[in-house]
Every structure is written in C-alpha cells, then in structure tokens.
Design a protein around this motif. Structure first.
Motif, PDB file in Angstrom:
ATOM      1  N   HIS A 259       5.099  57.449 -42.834  1.00 25.26           N
ATOM      2  CA  HIS A 259       4.688  56.106 -42.414  1.00 25.26           C
ATOM      3  C   HIS A 259       5.862  55.461 -41.673  1.00 25.26           C
ATOM      4  CE1 HIS A 259       2.706  52.325 -42.280  1.00 25.26           C
ATOM      5  NE2 HIS A 259       1.811  52.618 -43.206  1.00 25.26           N
TER       6      HIS A 259
ATOM      7  N   LYS B 228       6.342  52.375 -40.973  1.00 25.64           N
ATOM      8  CA  LYS B 228       6.604  50.976 -41.326  1.00 25.64           C
ATOM      9  C   LYS B 228       8.053  50.729 -41.762  1.00 25.64           C
ATOM     10  CE  LYS B 228       5.088  49.533 -45.363  1.00 25.64           C
ATOM     11  NZ  LYS B 228       6.219  49.460 -46.318  1.00 25.64           N
TER      12      LYS B 228
ATOM     13  N   MET C 136      -8.592  58.426 -48.428  1.00 26.48           N
ATOM     14  CA  MET C 136      -7.156  58.148 -48.533  1.00 26.48           C
ATOM     15  C   MET C 136      -6.903  57.142 -49.644  1.00 26.48           C
ATOM     16  SD  MET C 136      -6.056  54.937 -47.615  1.00 26.48           S
ATOM     17  CE  MET C 136      -4.552  54.820 -46.734  1.00 26.48           C
TER      18      MET C 136
ATOM     19  N   GLY D 132       3.183  57.284 -50.511  1.00 29.12           N
ATOM     20  CA  GLY D 132       4.194  56.587 -51.304  1.00 29.12           C
ATOM     21  C   GLY D 132       5.429  57.437 -51.566  1.00 29.12           C
TER      22      GLY D 132
HETATM   23  C1  LIG Z   1      -1.093  52.847 -46.676  1.00 27.23           C
HETATM   24  C2  LIG Z   1       0.321  53.237 -46.922  1.00 27.23           C
HETATM   25  N1  LIG Z   1       0.664  54.515 -46.858  1.00 27.23           N
HETATM   26  C3  LIG Z   1       1.939  54.909 -47.057  1.00 27.23           C
HETATM   27  C4  LIG Z   1       2.944  53.999 -47.340  1.00 27.23           C
HETATM   28  C5  LIG Z   1       4.346  54.450 -47.536  1.00 27.23           C
HETATM   29  O1  LIG Z   1       4.781  54.220 -48.850  1.00 27.23           O
HETATM   30  P1  LIG Z   1       6.307  54.143 -49.258  1.00 27.23           P
HETATM   31  O2  LIG Z   1       6.905  53.049 -48.478  1.00 27.23           O
HETATM   32  O3  LIG Z   1       6.320  53.968 -50.734  1.00 27.23           O
HETATM   33  O4  LIG Z   1       6.920  55.441 -48.881  1.00 27.23           O
HETATM   34  C6  LIG Z   1       2.605  52.630 -47.422  1.00 27.23           C
HETATM   35  C7  LIG Z   1       3.620  51.629 -47.750  1.00 27.23           C
HETATM   36  O5  LIG Z   1       3.393  50.452 -47.846  1.00 27.23           O
HETATM   37  C8  LIG Z   1       1.263  52.238 -47.209  1.00 27.23           C
HETATM   38  O6  LIG Z   1       0.883  50.957 -47.276  1.00 27.23           O
END
Ligand SMILES: Cc1ncc(COP(=O)(O)O)c(C=O)c1O
Length: 353
Positions: free
Chosen positions: A40, A42, A170, A204
């Motif tokens: 991810h 983010k 998912m 996660g």
């Molecule tokens: C939908 C989704 N997938 C994956 C992740 C990645 O998780 P992590 O930050 O714990 O690695 C997140 C994190 O917010 C998420 O919202």
C-alpha cells in the motif's frame, strides 16, 4: 554533498539502508507464504519508492484514493493497481474509468449496492469492465459487508450486473478478530453457489508475523512496513533498527531542568496516538518522551533521563505513525552513511479526492 547535519529542521529523513532492507525482508516474508505482495503506497506516497517495491517483486500496488492512483500511473510505476476505497458519483467513477484505460488492471472495491451499481453504470458508459472485489468487515469496524452471507448476496448481484468483473474478497486488517472464520465460511458458501474467488486480498503490517494464520489468502497489502514507526515496534512486527523514517528537529528551548522543546509540532509529527502513549520516540534520548504537541512545538519530558540536550542540538524522532508524517511534509531526504543521497517530493501527498 549535503550531510544529514546540514539539513535545516524540521526535516524528514529516510535511512535508505533500512528502507531497502524493509522492502527486501518483507517481500521475502510474503513470498515465503506463497502470497503475492501488493504494498500500500499510503505510507510513502512516493513513486520512486513504489518502483523499488515493484523491483523487489511486488505484483502491483495498492492506493486508497483516485488522486494517489493518478500520481502513480502518471509516473509509470506499475500496470496493476488496487484501489481499496468505495468510489461514488459520476465525477469520480469517470476518473476511475479514465485511469483504468491507462493500465492493465485497476481493481476497485464495493461493500454496498449503491457503489456496485455506480461502477456498473460507469463501466457501461466507458465500454470497459470494472475489476471488483467485495470489502469485508471481519471485526475492524470500518467499511465492509458484515457477514459471508452478505458478501455472497452482493457478489450474486455483481456477477449479474453489466461490465462488472467480480474477482473476489478483500479485508483490512487480517488481524481483525474474525478474519479466519469469515473467510473460511465465505469460501464454503461461494463454492456451493458456484461463484469462484480467485482473489482473496488481506492487509496490514502487524499481520506480517501471522501470515500463516490466513492460508486462504492469495495476496497481502502491507504499507507501514516500508518505514515502520512507534506503533509497529509496539505491535512487535518491527524493531527500532527497522524504523527508516526519522524526523530531525532542533531543540529551541529548555525552560526547566526536565523540559525541552523542539521545532517539530503536530504540523510535522501529527498528533496521531492510536494505541501508543506520547508522540514519538527520541533516538538519542530513549528515556525521554514527547509529552505534548502544539502546532509548532513538541514538549519533551526528560525527568527520567540522566542526560539532556542543549538549546541548538538536533535530535531525531521516530514518529508514532509514519504514514501521516508523509502526508504532512513536502519532501523526504534519503540518507546513507550520513549523506543525503536523494530528495524525494512526496508526490501523492494530500491527494484525498
Ligand atoms: C485497505 C488497506 N489495506 C492495507 C493497508 C496497509 O496497512 P498497514 O499500514 O498496517 O501496513 C491499509 C492501511 O491503512 C489499508 O487501509
């Protein structure tokens, strides 16, 4: 040549050896469980880091927002993206379809009929299938259908609707309490209904130590692992030495014997607490803690420390939540052996639409 100590503060630095090690180590962990790796973005929001993840063996990447996907597609990072967010309204679904036309696969989620029907209409408008996964809530308490039966009901609609290519389910995060039971039951009832589930996508960073507990999954989406932070150390999935992101900050005041103030407040470190105490860990003074934050000040408590910093000293903070720090800062400085090797703009910063 810029050395780390030459950087003006506050400055976000990324220790490149640790970043590279995190990417390689976690790719190995995920592959060793027979899972595909779909990090991810983010956490970093930086196309160059996405490219490193792809080079290390990721199958594709995960984005939360269309704006993030646009940045990563413009930068040519990969041709397989998963957008884990309900996309609603013509304006956004049109953007989705325009993006889908530019790469091999752009999958998206839905957890309700309104979103699903909107995606089907967009697919028909643009003459293109929408790859779709159903989001399941296995106890985290955010988006997601509430039971395997509800997932099946939505999937029955998905397979009937024009231009929807149903691919699977998912969840986020795997570590939510009912994931194993939910997905075991889902596989059973989807099997009976004759609806295949080629993709089961888990996620996660804290789940990385427990991937074997979810043998039905086909891919894993971790984000935070790329930098790690206080939360990840507290969850037992990383050590302080795996923390690649440090915020460099200057001590601007020592008003009492036990108090110092640094120039990184909530506008840099964010005030995210989640499940940890205080506001970040001081690398050079592990016994101290950040007791309070205001926008431009972090107030450090040295009452349990033998040594204290002086005004003008620069310290390094491991943030509580590195993903939010990325979102608050224009650039990060990639450092190796004390030298700034690269400055990366956080290109997908603030792309909340
Ligand atoms: C939908 C989704 N997938 C994956 C992740 C990645 O998780 P992590 O930050 O714990 O690695 C997140 C994190 O917010 C998420 O919202």
């Amino acid at each position: 040549m810029t050395r780390i100590e030459d950087l003006d503060t506050p400055a976000v630095v990324v220790l490149l050896d640790r970043l590279e090690d995190n990417i390689t180590r976690v790719q190995g962990m995920i592959s060793s469980h027979g899972l595909l790796n779909r990090p991810h973005i983010k956490t970093h929001k930086i196309p160059a880091i996405g490219k490193l993840q792809m080079k290390a063996g990721a199958i594709g990447l995960t984005c939360q927002k269309l704006g993030e996907a646009e940045v990563f597609i413009d930068a040519g990072v990969c041709d397989d993206l998963f957008l884990t967010y309900n996309i609603i309204g013509k304006r956004k679904t049109d953007r989705l379809m325009e993006l889908a036309a530019r790469i091999k696969r752009l999958a998206v989620v839905a957890d309700n009929e309104t979103v699903l029907r909107g995606l089907s209409e967009a697919g028909q408008r643009h003459g293109r299938d929408v790859q779709l996964l159903i989001e399941c809530d296995t106890g985290f308490g955010r988006n997601g259908v509430q039971s395997p039966e509800a997932a099946l009901e939505l999937a029955r609609l998905a397979v009937k609707l024009p231009r929807i290519a149903f691919e699977g389910l998912m969840v986020f995060p795997n570590t939510a309490p009912n994931t194993f039971e939910f997905f075991t039951r889902a596989r059973e009832i989807f099997g009976k209904a004759g609806i295949p589930l080629p993709v089961l996508s888990g996620g996660g960073t804290p789940a990385l130590n427990k991937l074997g507990d979810y043998p039905m999954m086909t891919e894993h989406r971790a984000g935070t692992y790329v930098y790690n932070d206080v939360m990840m150390v507290q969850s037992g999935v990383a050590t302080w030495d795996n923390c690649a992101m440090h915020v460099r900050a200057t001590v601007v005041s020592c008003p009492t014997a036990n108090r110092a103030v640094i120039d990184s407040g909530s506008k840099v470190l964010t005030s995210d607490h989640y499940y940890v105490e205080h506001y970040g860990r001081l690398v050079e003074y592990p016994g101290a803690f950040i007791a309070n934050l205001s926008e431009e000040h972090a107030v450090l408590d040295f009452s349990q420390c033998k040594t204290r910093p002086k005004v003008g000293e620069v310290v390094s903070v491991i943030p509580n939540h590195c993903c939010s720090v990325s979102n608050m800062n224009d650039e990060v400085h990639g450092v190796r052996n004390g030298v700034v090797e690269v400055v990366w703009p956080v290109a997908a910063r603030g792309k909340v639409r």
